[in-house]
Write an enzyme that holds these catalytic residues in place. Structure first.
Site, PDB file in Angstrom:
ATOM      1  N   HIS A  36       0.902  -1.236   0.047  1.00 39.86           N
ATOM      2  CA  HIS A  36       0.079   0.033   0.041  1.00 39.86           C
ATOM      3  C   HIS A  36       0.923   1.058  -0.139  1.00 39.86           C
ATOM      4  O   HIS A  36       2.032   1.255   0.149  1.00 39.86           O
ATOM      5  CB  HIS A  36      -0.798   0.035   1.213  1.00 39.86           C
ATOM      6  CG  HIS A  36       0.057   0.149   2.488  1.00 39.86           C
ATOM      7  ND1 HIS A  36       0.383  -0.720   3.323  1.00 39.86           N
ATOM      8  CD2 HIS A  36       0.358   1.470   3.175  1.00 39.86           C
ATOM      9  CE1 HIS A  36       1.025  -0.371   4.217  1.00 39.86           C
ATOM     10  NE2 HIS A  36       0.934   0.828   4.507  1.00 39.86           N
ATOM     11  N   HIS A 119       5.904   6.378  -1.232  1.00 39.51           N
ATOM     12  CA  HIS A 119       6.496   4.991  -1.534  1.00 39.51           C
ATOM     13  C   HIS A 119       5.788   3.857  -1.127  1.00 39.51           C
ATOM     14  O   HIS A 119       4.671   3.949  -0.360  1.00 39.51           O
ATOM     15  CB  HIS A 119       7.902   5.062  -0.695  1.00 39.51           C
ATOM     16  CG  HIS A 119       7.748   4.837   0.688  1.00 39.51           C
ATOM     17  ND1 HIS A 119       7.692   5.878   1.671  1.00 39.51           N
ATOM     18  CD2 HIS A 119       8.000   3.715   1.513  1.00 39.51           C
ATOM     19  CE1 HIS A 119       7.536   5.427   2.841  1.00 39.51           C
ATOM     20  NE2 HIS A 119       7.601   3.965   2.789  1.00 39.51           N
TER      21      HIS A 119
END
Length: 178
Positions: A36, A119
């Protein structure tokens, strides 16, 4: 309850990230279902505070947008602690991040002040298992990896239960973008 707000990733993006993990061969890989993009880590919060946050997040509306993942990196400098797929910054992502932080503040949650470096964590590195040079070499060999552009259509509020084999995430609520 340990919690965070994140963008869940579609299957084709998870496929590409899993391929990168397979080629990475170092560290403890993040489970496919846990991949995620975190918008805000909320730490431990009481259930009623999360209910207040839910009420703040529910009416939030931003247009759907696309994120681009490009290249790999690591956090930790000389003592790397994780390897990630970099997410190219864009105004829509920045706006969503700011709105989530604002909703958290309205709910009474203090989020740690950090520069937002979007990220997707791929692997966690245990101390003493590999130096920065070894990890940099591994990342350099994967520069040819390409990731699909990823549509962002929703975000979710997750809880996180820590276990010896890695965290288990539970989606508490999903919020569709406009």
């Amino acid at each position: 309850m340990r919690s965070f707000v994140a963008i869940p990733l579609p299957e084709d993006t998870r496929d590409a990230l899993e391929a990168a993990q397979f080629r990475l061969t170092l560290g403890r890989m993040v489970a496919r279902e846990n991949l995620h993009l975190t918008l805000a880590f909320l730490d431990d919060q009481p259930e009623d505070t999360l209910e207040h946050l839910h009420a703040e997040l529910e009416p939030l509306r931003v247009p759907e947008f696309i994120i681009t993942l490009s290249g790999l990196g690591c956090f930790g400098g000389d003592k790397p602690r994780l390897v990630f797929a970099n997410v190219v910054q864009n105004p829509a992502l920045e706006s969503l991040h700011r709105k989530v932080l604002g909703a958290a503040r309205q709910a009474g949650i203090t989020v740690a002040r950090r520069r937002f470096h979007p990220h997707v964590t791929l692997a966690r590195i245990r101390p003493g298992t590999g130096g920065a040079g070894r990890i940099a070499d591994a990342i350099a060999t994967l520069n040819d990896l390409r990731f699909p552009d990823t549509p962002v259509k929703s975000m979710s509020l997750f809880s996180s239960d820590l276990h010896p084999d890695g965290p288990i995430y539970h989606e508490l609520a999903r919020y569709d973008l406009a």
